[in-house]
Design an enzyme around this catalytic site. Structure first.
Site, mmCIF file in Angstrom:
data_model
loop_
_atom_site.group_PDB
_atom_site.id
_atom_site.type_symbol
_atom_site.label_atom_id
_atom_site.label_comp_id
_atom_site.label_asym_id
_atom_site.label_seq_id
_atom_site.Cartn_x
_atom_site.Cartn_y
_atom_site.Cartn_z
ATOM 1 N N TRP A 102 0.825 -1.216 0.000
ATOM 2 C CA TRP A 102 0.000 0.000 0.000
ATOM 3 C C TRP A 102 0.851 1.254 0.000
ATOM 4 O O TRP A 102 0.526 2.232 -0.666
ATOM 5 C CB TRP A 102 -1.019 -0.016 1.144
ATOM 6 C CG TRP A 102 -2.088 -1.029 0.881
ATOM 7 C CD1 TRP A 102 -2.355 -2.160 1.601
ATOM 8 C CD2 TRP A 102 -3.018 -1.038 -0.223
ATOM 9 N NE1 TRP A 102 -3.373 -2.863 1.016
ATOM 10 C CE2 TRP A 102 -3.804 -2.198 -0.096
ATOM 11 C CE3 TRP A 102 -3.255 -0.194 -1.305
ATOM 12 C CZ2 TRP A 102 -4.821 -2.527 -1.010
ATOM 13 C CZ3 TRP A 102 -4.255 -0.518 -2.221
ATOM 14 C CH2 TRP A 102 -5.023 -1.671 -2.070
ATOM 15 N N ASP A 172 -2.333 6.619 6.195
ATOM 16 C CA ASP A 172 -3.384 5.777 5.625
ATOM 17 C C ASP A 172 -3.779 4.779 6.724
ATOM 18 O O ASP A 172 -2.991 3.903 7.079
ATOM 19 C CB ASP A 172 -2.830 5.048 4.393
ATOM 20 C CG ASP A 172 -3.826 4.063 3.779
ATOM 21 O OD1 ASP A 172 -4.910 3.856 4.347
ATOM 22 O OD2 ASP A 172 -3.490 3.492 2.710
ATOM 23 N N LYS A 196 -12.935 -1.834 5.682
ATOM 24 C CA LYS A 196 -12.206 -2.791 6.512
ATOM 25 C C LYS A 196 -12.808 -2.824 7.913
ATOM 26 O O LYS A 196 -13.246 -3.853 8.392
ATOM 27 C CB LYS A 196 -10.721 -2.436 6.604
ATOM 28 C CG LYS A 196 -9.845 -2.854 5.412
ATOM 29 C CD LYS A 196 -10.280 -2.365 4.087
ATOM 30 C CE LYS A 196 -9.493 -2.841 2.897
ATOM 31 N NZ LYS A 196 -8.351 -2.036 2.531
#
Ligand SMILES: *Cc1c(COP(=O)(O)O)cnc(C)c1O
Length: 360
Positions: A102, A172, A196
Site C-alpha cells: 500500500w 493511511d 475494513k
C-alpha cells in the site's frame, strides 16, 4: 441461515447486530416511510443520520475541534492523489515511508503530483518490518510525511507514532482505524476507506487539521478539495448516504462495546491467540518481525505450499472463508478486524491444529 467466520481483508465482516438493525430499518427508517437509501441527502432525516455518525466518530477518537471530519468517496487509492493535491501548500516534495504494497501504491501515485522522497524503506527485510524512526532521512522542506499505519497485505503495523516535528504526519489508516485508541493530535491528516473496519465500501473517512486546508492545487477536482468539502459539510456532491448510515451504526456498536480501549483489548486477545499458536510450532510460519505484527491482518504460511489448497478447502467446509493470502505474498492471511468475534479466531486455531496433526 448460517453465517460464516469471514476472514476477508476487505470488504470485511460487519457486526451481526448492525446488519440486523439495518435489515429491520430497511423499508422504513424510524417511521419516515423510507429506506435510508431513498432519502434526500439534504432532508432532515439524513442530516440527522450524518450528524450522529460524525459526532460518534469524534467521540470515539476524541477528535479535537480544530480537525475537520470529511465523508468522501474515491477510497484510499483516490486519497493517494487527493492528499498531494491538497497538502503540497506551495511546496514541491513530500516524504514517504515504504513499508509494503500500500505504501508503494501511495508513492507511485503521489509521484504524479510532487517529488517523492522515500525517506525509509523496509524493502530489504522483504517488508516484514517497520524501519526504525532514527533511520528515516526526512526532508525538512517536505510538505508532509506519509505512512501506511497498517499494511493490510504484508501484515506490518506501526506500534509507535513517529515524531515528524513541524512537518505534518499523514497516515493511511484504512485497515486499522478504530481498532485501538489513537492520538489524532499527532497527525495532520488521517484517511481510510471504510470497508475494513467501519462499513460498506464507497465511503472514505478523512480527518484533517484546519490549518492545512485552503491551498489545494488549482487542478484539484472540487469534489476532492478538502476545503470545499469542509465548507459544504461533505455535501458538495451527494455523499455515500447508505454507507454513512451503516458507519454510524458501527460507531454506535463500538461505543456500546466500551469504545476504543475495549476494542484494543478485544483485538489483542484475538491476535495473541493466533500469533502465540504460530510461534509455538513449525508447521506454519509467521513472516513478520514480532514488534511490527499487525493486530488486524495476520499472514502465515504452511511449510509446504502444496497443502494450501487442502487447507483452504477444509477451512471452507468448517465455515471459515477468505483465508487465502494476497497473491503478492502468497500463503494465508487471517484478517481479524473489530467485527471478528474471539470465537472465530478460536475456531481457526483449532482447525490449524487439527490440520497440522493430519499433515504435519
Ligand atoms: C484496502 C486498502 C487500500 C485501498 O482502498 P480502496 O478503498 O480500494 O481505495 C489502501 N490502503 C490500505 C492500507 C488498505 O488496506
Amino acid at each position: 441461515m448460517t453465517r460464516v467466520f469471514n476472514f476477508s481483508a476487505g470488504p470485511a465482516a460487519l457486526p451481526e447486530s448492525v446488519l440486523r438493525q439495518a435489515a429491520d430499518e430497511m423499508l422504513d427508517w424510524h417511521g419516515s416511510g423510507m429506506s435510508v437509501m431513498e432519502m434526500s441527502h439534504r432532508g432532515k432525516e439524513f442530516i440527522a443520520i450524518h450528524a450522529e455518525a460524525e459526532a460518534l466518530l469524534r467521540e470515539l477518537l476524541a477528535i479535537p475541534a480544530n480537525y475537520k471530519v470529511l465523508f468522501m468517496q474515491g477510497g484510499a487509492i483516490g486519497e493517494n492523489a487527493i492528499v498531494p493535491m491538497n497538502l503540497l501548500r506551495g511546496k514541491t516534495g513530500a516524504d514517504y515511508i515504504d513499508t509494503g504494497e500500500w505504501s508503494k501504491k501511495s508513492i507511485k501515485e503521489a509521484g504524479k503530483y510532487c517529488t517523492v522522497n522515500v525517506a525509509a524503506s523496509a524493502k530489504d527485510s522483504g517488508y516484514t518490518t517497520i524501519p526504525k524512526r532514527e533511520t528515516w532521512k526526512l526532508d525538512p522542506n517536505a510538505a508532509y510525511v506519509h505512512i501506511c499505519a497498517n499494511e493490510t497485505i504484508g501484515g506490518v503495523e506501526y506500534h509507535f507514532t513517529p515524531d515528524t516535528g513541524e512537518v505534518p504526519l499523514v497516515a493511511d489508516v484504512s485497515s486499522n482505524i478504530l481498532s485501538r485508541p489513537l492520538d489524532v493530535t499527532k497527525y495532520g491528516l488521517l484517511y481510510g476507506g471504510a470497508q475494513k473496519n467501519i462499513g460498506p465500501a464507497g465511503l472514505t473517512i478523512v480527518i484533517v487539521r484546519d490549518d492545512l486546508l485552503g491551498r489545494a492545487l488549482p487542478i484539484t477536482p472540487s469534489a476532492f478539495d478538502y476545503q470545499q468539502q469542509a465548507e459544504a459539510e461533505s455535501m458538495l456532491n451527494t455523499p455515500p448516504t447508505y454507507a454513512i448510515y451503516i458507519a454510524g451504526l458501527v460507531f454506535r456498536w463500538i461505543k456500546a462495546q466500551g469504545g476504543l480501549a475495549a476494542m484494543e483489548a478485544h483485538n489483542r486477545t484475538k491476535a495473541a491467540l493466533l500469533y502465540d499458536y504460530l510461534d509455538s510450532q513449525d508447521f506454519y510460519a509467521a513472516p513478520v518481525a514480532r514488534d511490527c505484527r499487525s493486530l488486524m491482518n495476520v499472514p502465515f504460511k504452511l511449510k509446504d505450499d502444496k497443502l494450501d489448497e487442502a487447507f483452504l478447502k477444509g477451512a471452507q467446509a468448517r465455515g471459515m472463508v477468505q483465508l487465502k493470502g494476497h497473491r503478492v505474498v502468497g500463503g494465508m492471511r487471517a484478517s481479524i478486524y473489530n467485527a471478528m468475534p474471539v470465537e472465530g479466531v478460536k475456531a481457526l486455531v483449532a482447525y490449524m491444529k487439527e490440520f497440522e496433526a493430519q499433515h504435519g
